[in-house]
Design a protein around this motif. Structure first.
Motif, mmCIF file in Angstrom:
data_model
loop_
_atom_site.group_PDB
_atom_site.id
_atom_site.type_symbol
_atom_site.label_atom_id
_atom_site.label_comp_id
_atom_site.label_asym_id
_atom_site.label_seq_id
_atom_site.Cartn_x
_atom_site.Cartn_y
_atom_site.Cartn_z
ATOM 1 N N THR A 127 0.849 -1.189 0.000
ATOM 2 C CA THR A 127 0.000 0.000 0.000
ATOM 3 C C THR A 127 0.890 1.246 0.000
ATOM 4 O O THR A 127 2.086 1.182 0.313
ATOM 5 N N HIS A 128 0.259 2.383 -0.324
ATOM 6 C CA HIS A 128 0.999 3.643 -0.283
ATOM 7 C C HIS A 128 1.455 3.958 1.143
ATOM 8 O O HIS A 128 2.564 4.459 1.354
ATOM 9 N N GLY A 129 0.588 3.676 2.116
ATOM 10 C CA GLY A 129 0.943 3.948 3.504
ATOM 11 C C GLY A 129 2.142 3.152 3.964
ATOM 12 O O GLY A 129 2.976 3.648 4.737
ATOM 13 N N ALA A 130 2.265 1.904 3.502
ATOM 14 C CA ALA A 130 3.405 1.082 3.884
ATOM 15 C C ALA A 130 4.708 1.679 3.356
ATOM 16 O O ALA A 130 5.732 1.691 4.058
ATOM 17 N N VAL A 131 4.677 2.190 2.131
ATOM 18 C CA VAL A 131 5.883 2.792 1.550
ATOM 19 C C VAL A 131 6.288 4.039 2.327
ATOM 20 O O VAL A 131 7.460 4.218 2.691
ATOM 21 N N VAL A 132 5.323 4.913 2.600
ATOM 22 C CA VAL A 132 5.624 6.144 3.341
ATOM 23 C C VAL A 132 6.103 5.821 4.750
ATOM 24 O O VAL A 132 7.031 6.452 5.269
ATOM 25 N N PHE B 14 14.744 3.084 -3.886
ATOM 26 C CA PHE B 14 13.991 2.103 -4.659
ATOM 27 C C PHE B 14 13.776 0.807 -3.891
ATOM 28 O O PHE B 14 12.921 -0.001 -4.261
ATOM 29 N N VAL B 15 14.540 0.597 -2.816
ATOM 30 C CA VAL B 15 14.413 -0.631 -2.045
ATOM 31 C C VAL B 15 13.080 -0.658 -1.292
ATOM 32 O O VAL B 15 12.337 -1.644 -1.341
ATOM 33 N N THR B 16 12.767 0.425 -0.589
ATOM 34 C CA THR B 16 11.544 0.472 0.213
ATOM 35 C C THR B 16 10.287 0.360 -0.633
ATOM 36 O O THR B 16 9.401 -0.447 -0.317
ATOM 37 N N PRO B 17 10.139 1.138 -1.722
ATOM 38 C CA PRO B 17 8.928 0.958 -2.547
ATOM 39 C C PRO B 17 8.813 -0.439 -3.140
ATOM 40 O O PRO B 17 7.709 -0.964 -3.285
#
Length: 280
Positions: A150-155, A223-226
């Motif tokens: 999800t977007h929240g997980a990336v942030v 790029f690792v986290t996304p």
């Protein structure tokens, strides 16, 4: 006979200049060269003749959503790091006392382990069977499949990873701030909100600017986290660049996108002017 000052300065700077030349300028020059090359599907990843086709492809409107998502992630990460980091930095500088060193060490504790290992830990925590979803399930806030991809997980992952970069410059600015100005503002009849906006915030502005840049720039290129927490649906400019160099076998396009991202970062650094350099 005393040596000329310029000769001494040159001797002191020579090792650093050699290091930067070999491991920064030379690789960057190769990336720029690859960005003007032609894609080759054979053993070589980039060949002549030189062309600007890679830049034309990189600026294709199809990449605009990915570019916008990258800026949104970086902006949201910077804002969250500022909201979380400022109270912490203020508390350490104002009320840390003899525990100030221990509190600063606690901020740096995450750096003692691998960044990749920490992101994998968050991947396990945010999974459908993870601890976060299980705890939220007790109050009816769990989510089917968890909060992974999800977007929240990336942030969340980006904020966790880059929060110390915000706290440390803010701490320096808060520690240098003359706290007697707050008392003077209260004596003159200003409330807490007015004092914060008119006295505290301008006083620590260099730290805010420096911390924001230290978070915004690496968050935009991460790029690792996304990839681990967001998946394909949350791809960023950095992850697309990584795909072009690895699975995509398109080094010219990856190089062109890397150069464009570097140009954007340089523009941000130029626009910030000279403010906050005393903190950096």
């Amino acid at each position: 006979m005393a040596r000329p000052r310029w000769l001494v300065a040159t001797g002191l700077l020579a090792p650093t200049g050699l290091w930067l030349g070999l491991f920064f300028i030379a690789p960057l020059a190769l990336v720029v060269q690859f960005s003007f090359a032609t894609r080759d599907t054979g053993v070589a990843r980039a060949v002549l003749p030189w062309t600007t086709q890679a830049y034309a492809t990189a600026m294709d409107p199809a990449f605009l959503p990915i570019f916008g998502r990258t800026l949104a992630y970086a902006g949201a990460t910077t804002a969250l790091c500022l909201l979380l980091g400022f109270p912490l930095a203020w508390f350490i500088a104002r009320h840390g006392g003899r525990y100030r060193t221990a509190l600063l060490a606690a901020v740096l504790v995450p750096f003692w382990s691998s960044y990749l290992a920490r992101i994998y830990a968050w991947k396990a925590l945010l999974d459908g069977e993870g601890l976060v979803n299980a705890l939220l399930g007790h109050v009816g806030l769990d989510r089917e499949g968890g909060f992974l991809l999800t977007h929240g997980a990336v942030v969340l992952g980006l904020t966790y990873g880059f929060l110390p970069f915000m706290v440390l410059p803010l701490y320096v600015a808060c520690e240098r701030f003359d706290h007697r100005l707050v008392e003077a503002s209260h004596d003159l009849g200003h409330g807490r909100a007015s004092t914060f906006l008119r006295v505290v915030l301008p006083g620590v502005a260099p730290g805010v600017l420096a911390g924001s840049l230290l978070v915004l720039v690496p968050a935009a290129g991460d790029f690792v986290t996304p990839r681990l927490l967001g998946g394909v649906g949350q791809s960023t400019f950095g992850s697309v660049i990584d795909d072009q160099f690895r699975g995509g076998n398109n080094w010219p396009l990856g190089s062109a996108m890397a150069v464009l991202l570097l140009v954007l970062v340089v523009l941000v650094l130029v626009l910030r002017g000279r403010r906050g350099e005393d903190v950096l």
